[in-house]
Design a protein around this motif. Structure first.
Motif, PDB file in Angstrom:
ATOM      1  N   LYS A  18       0.770  -1.072   0.205  1.00 24.62           N
ATOM      2  CA  LYS A  18      -0.167  -0.052   0.080  1.00 24.62           C
ATOM      3  C   LYS A  18       0.976   1.283  -0.005  1.00 24.62           C
ATOM      4  O   LYS A  18       0.474   2.402  -0.597  1.00 24.62           O
ATOM      5  CB  LYS A  18      -1.000   0.028   1.089  1.00 24.62           C
ATOM      6  N   GLU A  23      -1.731   1.936  -6.352  1.00 27.47           N
ATOM      7  CA  GLU A  23      -2.474   1.713  -7.374  1.00 27.47           C
ATOM      8  C   GLU A  23      -2.879   0.081  -7.533  1.00 27.47           C
ATOM      9  O   GLU A  23      -3.840  -0.242  -8.366  1.00 27.47           O
ATOM     10  CB  GLU A  23      -2.167   2.345  -8.605  1.00 27.47           C
ATOM     11  N   ARG A  24      -1.963  -0.695  -6.904  1.00 26.72           N
ATOM     12  CA  ARG A  24      -2.028  -2.103  -7.158  1.00 26.72           C
ATOM     13  C   ARG A  24      -2.829  -2.939  -6.470  1.00 26.72           C
ATOM     14  O   ARG A  24      -2.861  -4.139  -6.421  1.00 26.72           O
ATOM     15  CB  ARG A  24      -0.666  -2.853  -7.371  1.00 26.72           C
ATOM     16  N   ILE A  25      -3.335  -2.144  -5.238  1.00 23.60           N
ATOM     17  CA  ILE A  25      -3.995  -2.965  -4.264  1.00 23.60           C
ATOM     18  C   ILE A  25      -5.336  -3.775  -4.460  1.00 23.60           C
ATOM     19  O   ILE A  25      -5.251  -4.810  -4.263  1.00 23.60           O
ATOM     20  CB  ILE A  25      -4.276  -2.059  -2.988  1.00 23.60           C
ATOM     21  N   PRO A  26      -6.057  -3.257  -5.352  1.00 22.11           N
ATOM     22  CA  PRO A  26      -7.380  -3.887  -5.829  1.00 22.11           C
ATOM     23  C   PRO A  26      -6.869  -5.244  -6.505  1.00 22.11           C
ATOM     24  O   PRO A  26      -7.828  -6.221  -6.520  1.00 22.11           O
ATOM     25  CB  PRO A  26      -8.047  -2.851  -7.032  1.00 22.11           C
ATOM     26  N   GLU A  27      -5.882  -5.246  -7.280  1.00 23.04           N
ATOM     27  CA  GLU A  27      -5.549  -6.411  -7.832  1.00 23.04           C
ATOM     28  C   GLU A  27      -4.899  -7.576  -7.062  1.00 23.04           C
ATOM     29  O   GLU A  27      -5.267  -8.516  -7.134  1.00 23.04           O
ATOM     30  CB  GLU A  27      -4.497  -6.069  -8.940  1.00 23.04           C
ATOM     31  N   GLU A  29      -5.751  -7.722  -3.674  1.00 20.94           N
ATOM     32  CA  GLU A  29      -6.843  -8.188  -2.803  1.00 20.94           C
ATOM     33  C   GLU A  29      -7.850  -9.183  -3.666  1.00 20.94           C
ATOM     34  O   GLU A  29      -8.335 -10.046  -3.186  1.00 20.94           O
ATOM     35  CB  GLU A  29      -7.826  -6.944  -2.437  1.00 20.94           C
ATOM     36  N   THR A  30      -8.058  -8.939  -5.189  1.00 18.26           N
ATOM     37  CA  THR A  30      -8.881  -9.853  -6.037  1.00 18.26           C
ATOM     38  C   THR A  30      -7.993 -11.174  -6.088  1.00 18.26           C
ATOM     39  O   THR A  30      -8.645 -12.292  -5.817  1.00 18.26           O
ATOM     40  CB  THR A  30      -8.714  -9.407  -7.252  1.00 18.26           C
ATOM     41  N   TYR A  31      -6.693 -11.253  -5.971  1.00 21.24           N
ATOM     42  CA  TYR A  31      -5.831 -12.372  -6.070  1.00 21.24           C
ATOM     43  C   TYR A  31      -6.095 -13.231  -4.757  1.00 21.24           C
ATOM     44  O   TYR A  31      -6.575 -14.239  -4.920  1.00 21.24           O
ATOM     45  CB  TYR A  31      -4.414 -12.053  -6.127  1.00 21.24           C
ATOM     46  N   ASN A  32      -5.991 -12.412  -3.529  1.00 22.95           N
ATOM     47  CA  ASN A  32      -6.067 -13.102  -2.341  1.00 22.95           C
ATOM     48  C   ASN A  32      -7.602 -13.872  -2.136  1.00 22.95           C
ATOM     49  O   ASN A  32      -7.676 -14.822  -1.730  1.00 22.95           O
ATOM     50  CB  ASN A  32      -5.816 -12.100  -1.075  1.00 22.95           C
ATOM     51  N   ARG A  33      -8.326 -13.052  -2.584  1.00 24.13           N
ATOM     52  CA  ARG A  33      -9.807 -13.644  -2.508  1.00 24.13           C
ATOM     53  C   ARG A  33      -9.977 -14.970  -3.501  1.00 24.13           C
ATOM     54  O   ARG A  33     -10.423 -16.008  -3.190  1.00 24.13           O
ATOM     55  CB  ARG A  33     -11.013 -12.621  -2.954  1.00 24.13           C
TER      56      ARG A  33
END
Length: 63
Positions: A18, A23-27, A29-33
């Motif tokens: 962070k 700017e890469r945080i949404p990507e 978080e999606t990966y972790n899900r």
């Protein structure tokens, strides 16, 4: 992130990301899900079926 998730330190790595790559945080978080979903699928579907197959091969009872 693969190794961070494997070793249970993904939360710490995300906090560091962070600061460096906000700017890469949404990507990430999606990966972790997706990793959580895949792990849940493996535990609920694949592992029980493998245990049943092993029990049948051994002639034992499913535990």
């Amino acid at each position: 992130m693969i190794y961070a998730t494997l070793f249970g330190i993904a939360d710490k790595v995300i906090e560091q990301f962070k600061k460096v790559y906000p700017e890469r945080i949404p990507e990430i978080e999606t990966y972790n899900r997706n990793v959580i979903i895949a792990n849940s699928y493996h535990r609920s579907v694949y592992r029980p079926s493998q245990r049943a197959i092993q029990a049948r091969r051994a002639g034992g009872v499913i535990i």
